[in-house]
Write a protein that holds these residues in place. Structure first.
Motif, short mmCIF file in Angstrom:
data_model
loop_
_atom_site.label_atom_id
_atom_site.label_comp_id
_atom_site.label_asym_id
_atom_site.label_seq_id
_atom_site.Cartn_x
_atom_site.Cartn_y
_atom_site.Cartn_z
N PRO A 44 0.85 -1.19 0.00
CA PRO A 44 0.00 0.00 0.00
C PRO A 44 0.89 1.24 0.00
CG PRO A 44 -0.40 -1.47 1.90
CD PRO A 44 0.90 -1.85 1.30
N PHE A 45 0.49 2.27 -0.72
CA PHE A 45 1.26 3.52 -0.70
C PHE A 45 0.35 4.69 -1.00
CE2 PHE A 45 1.98 3.97 -5.39
CZ PHE A 45 1.58 2.71 -5.80
N VAL A 46 0.77 5.85 -0.56
CA VAL A 46 -0.07 7.04 -0.73
C VAL A 46 0.84 8.21 -1.07
CG1 VAL A 46 -0.12 7.47 1.79
CG2 VAL A 46 -1.90 8.43 0.36
N PHE A 47 0.37 9.05 -1.97
CA PHE A 47 1.21 10.18 -2.39
C PHE A 47 0.36 11.35 -2.86
CE2 PHE A 47 0.55 9.48 -6.94
CZ PHE A 47 0.20 8.13 -6.98
N GLY A 48 0.94 12.53 -2.76
CA GLY A 48 0.30 13.74 -3.28
C GLY A 48 0.23 13.63 -4.78
N SER A 49 -0.96 13.89 -5.35
CA SER A 49 -1.12 13.66 -6.79
C SER A 49 -1.52 14.92 -7.56
CB SER A 49 -2.14 12.55 -7.03
OG SER A 49 -3.35 12.86 -6.37
N ALA A 50 -1.58 16.07 -6.87
CA ALA A 50 -1.94 17.30 -7.59
C ALA A 50 -0.75 17.78 -8.41
CB ALA A 50 -2.38 18.37 -6.59
N ASN A 51 -1.02 18.57 -9.40
CA ASN A 51 0.03 19.06 -10.31
C ASN A 51 0.32 20.53 -10.01
OD1 ASN A 51 0.13 16.59 -11.88
ND2 ASN A 51 -1.91 17.18 -12.55
N PHE A 52 1.49 20.79 -9.44
CA PHE A 52 1.88 22.17 -9.14
C PHE A 52 3.35 22.19 -8.79
CE2 PHE A 52 0.65 20.25 -5.11
CZ PHE A 52 1.67 20.64 -4.24
N LEU A 53 3.97 23.36 -8.86
CA LEU A 53 5.30 23.57 -8.30
C LEU A 53 5.15 24.54 -7.15
CD1 LEU A 53 7.50 23.90 -11.53
CD2 LEU A 53 6.99 21.87 -10.20
N GLY A 54 5.96 24.35 -6.10
CA GLY A 54 5.84 25.18 -4.89
C GLY A 54 5.74 24.26 -3.70
N VAL A 55 6.49 24.56 -2.65
CA VAL A 55 6.55 23.63 -1.52
C VAL A 55 5.38 23.84 -0.58
CG1 VAL A 55 7.95 22.75 0.37
CG2 VAL A 55 9.06 23.56 -1.70
N HIS A 56 4.33 23.07 -0.81
CA HIS A 56 3.20 23.03 0.13
C HIS A 56 2.50 21.69 -0.07
CE1 HIS A 56 0.28 23.88 -3.11
NE2 HIS A 56 1.16 24.76 -3.54
N ALA A 57 1.65 21.35 0.91
CA ALA A 57 1.00 20.04 0.84
C ALA A 57 0.05 19.99 -0.36
CB ALA A 57 0.23 19.78 2.13
N SER A 58 -0.05 18.82 -0.93
CA SER A 58 -0.93 18.61 -2.08
C SER A 58 -2.40 18.72 -1.65
CB SER A 58 -0.67 17.20 -2.63
OG SER A 58 -1.48 16.95 -3.75
N SER A 59 -3.26 19.06 -2.59
CA SER A 59 -4.70 19.07 -2.30
C SER A 59 -5.35 17.77 -2.75
CB SER A 59 -5.36 20.25 -3.02
OG SER A 59 -5.07 20.14 -4.41
N GLU A 60 -4.59 16.95 -3.48
CA GLU A 60 -5.13 15.68 -3.98
C GLU A 60 -4.14 14.55 -3.68
OE1 GLU A 60 -6.00 16.19 -8.14
OE2 GLU A 60 -7.16 18.02 -7.73
N TYR A 61 -4.69 13.35 -3.44
CA TYR A 61 -3.83 12.21 -3.09
C TYR A 61 -4.35 10.95 -3.78
CZ TYR A 61 -2.06 15.38 0.37
OH TYR A 61 -1.49 16.48 0.94
N MET A 62 -3.46 10.02 -3.98
CA MET A 62 -3.86 8.69 -4.43
C MET A 62 -3.32 7.67 -3.44
SD MET A 62 -3.07 8.47 -8.47
CE MET A 62 -4.37 7.55 -9.23
N TYR A 63 -4.18 6.77 -3.03
CA TYR A 63 -3.77 5.62 -2.20
C TYR A 63 -3.95 4.40 -3.10
CZ TYR A 63 -4.36 1.89 1.33
OH TYR A 63 -4.27 0.74 2.07
N ILE A 64 -2.90 3.63 -3.21
CA ILE A 64 -2.91 2.47 -4.11
C ILE A 64 -2.37 1.25 -3.36
CG2 ILE A 64 -1.98 1.53 -6.29
CD1 ILE A 64 -1.73 4.34 -7.35
N ILE A 65 -2.91 0.09 -3.69
CA ILE A 65 -2.28 -1.16 -3.21
C ILE A 65 -1.95 -2.00 -4.43
CG2 ILE A 65 -2.43 -3.16 -1.69
CD1 ILE A 65 -4.89 -1.88 -0.36
N ILE A 66 -0.71 -2.43 -4.53
CA ILE A 66 -0.34 -3.42 -5.54
C ILE A 66 0.14 -4.66 -4.78
CG2 ILE A 66 0.20 -1.79 -7.39
CD1 ILE A 66 3.14 -1.98 -6.66
N THR A 67 0.15 -5.79 -5.47
CA THR A 67 0.61 -7.02 -4.80
C THR A 67 1.61 -7.75 -5.69
OG1 THR A 67 -1.11 -8.50 -5.64
CG2 THR A 67 -1.65 -7.26 -3.65
#
Ligand SMILES: Cc1ncc(COP(=O)(O)O)c(C=O)c1O
Length: 356
Positions: free
Chosen positions: A137-160
């Motif tokens: 399982p992993f989760v990451f910021g997925s919004a598209n922008f430059l600039g150091v701040h937290a993302s407004s969008e995320y994806m959580y994915i599980i691969i096996t």
């Protein structure tokens, strides 16, 4: 089915080299994805494993707002499968996420997603003892922008991924370099999270150690370089005068391993004394020189227990237990893997069992 599911029409099963399941090389037919947008997570779905659409400005590629987990599903000897303490991984992902400003995802939701995904891809759980289906399982910021701040969008994915034991040679003792040149984590940093950045930080020191013939690095505390923290992908334990000792977590620089926790919880039942405390590297060296260091082993999901046959510090090679697995490491390995494969009764309720 709890989640919307789109079946993979082209199975990957035959692309897998089942005779050589090297760690993390092969992936199953499906993955689970849930997206966070406009302040909430969506319902999540299971889709065929495949590429993700990524823009060059996706923030995680620049600012590493990402963390992950690792756990395994085992084929139970009586049928069905067992996930080992999955709720602990889900909770740890939320803990890592909090430190990285990533929104939490309900623990039960995560565990149900893991179970559904393993069920749909159950034919990918390998059948031999020692093998398993690794879940990432992993989760990451997925919004598209430059600039150091937290993302407004995320994806959580599980691969096996179907895997054999992490280490090619099973329980063969490993050779570890105690480095005083590089550090992995410092107090107040990310050390007690499974942030992707921690692994990036460890690559250079790990590569240098491999060039010298070591399999991994044992990291010392990043402030004084006096105290033992942990190994690249394992917690570390020593047996000194019959007692298991392992570095304590209060500095916040060590990943709280679920295998580590399980060993500490099992120890007294197995008649073993186990203590968490700060351990200086000097204490380890002196225990070895005086013959009191009886065993050393790593604990982690990948190998469960990984005996350390040699530690090297400032050019001094310390051979431990004649470079053989010791009785305590063996007992812990047999007990934990016995529970994972359903051979030993799970008195502690560690296993989440399901049929398919
Ligand atoms: C840095 C680090 N320490 C310790 C561990 C062991 O943790 P666990 O027992 O939960 O697998 C891991 C592996 O997950 C790790 O990456």
């Amino acid at each position: 089915m709890k989640f919307k599911t789109t079946k993979n029409q082209n199975t990957r099963f035959n692309d897998i080299n089942w005779n050589d399941l090297r760690f993390g090389q092969f992936f199953s037919d499906h993955m689970f994805i849930v997206n966070y947008k406009n302040g909430k997570w969506d319902d999540g779905e299971i889709v065929p494993y495949g590429p993700l659409p990524i823009e060059p400005a996706m923030c995680t590629l620049h600012y590493a707002q990402a963390c992950f987990e690792g756990l395994k599903a085992f084929r139970d000897v009586k049928g069905g499968a067992n996930l080992f303490r999955p709720e602990k991984n889900a909770a740890r992902l939320n803990h890592s996420g909090e430190r990285l400003c990533i929104p939490n995802l309900d623990v039960n939701f995560q565990v149900e997603a893991m179970e559904e995904l393993v069920k749909i891809d159950n034919k990918f759980i390998p059948t031999k003892r020692g093998q398993s289906l690794y879940l990432r399982p992993f989760v990451f910021g997925s919004a598209n922008f430059l600039g150091v701040h937290a993302s407004s969008e995320y994806m959580y994915i599980i691969i096996t991924s179907p895997v054999s034991s992490y280490y090619a040679n099973g329980l063969e003792p490993v050779k570890i370099l105690i480095t005083d040149e590089y550090v992995r984590a410092v107090r107040g940093g990310l050390g007690n999270t499974k942030a992707a950045a921690n692994y990036a930080a460890s690559l250079y020191g790990g590569t240098k150690a491999k060039e010298k013939g070591f399999s991994q690095v044992l990291w010392l505390d990043g402030v004084t370089l006096n105290f033992v923290d942990e190994v690249g992908a394992m917690n570390i334990m020593f047996v000194i005068d019959g007692e298991i000792v392992t570095p304590s977590l209060e500095q916040g620089t060590i990943l709280p391993g679920i295998t580590r926790m399980s060993v500490l919880e099992l120890a007294s039942e197995l008649g073993l004394k186990a203590t968490e405390r700060r351990i200086s590297v000097q204490e380890v060296v002196e225990a070895h020189r005086s013959g009191h260091l009886q065993e050393c082993f790593g604990t982690g999901t990948a190998a469960v227990i990984s005996p350390v046959g040699q530690l090297t510090y400032k050019g001094e090679d310390m051979i431990i237990n004649n470079n053989k697995i010791g009785p305590i490491a063996q007992k812990l390995y047999d007990t934990i893997t016995g529970i994972q494969y359903g051979e030993i009764e799970d008195k502690k309720g560690w296993v989440r069992h399901f049929e398919f």
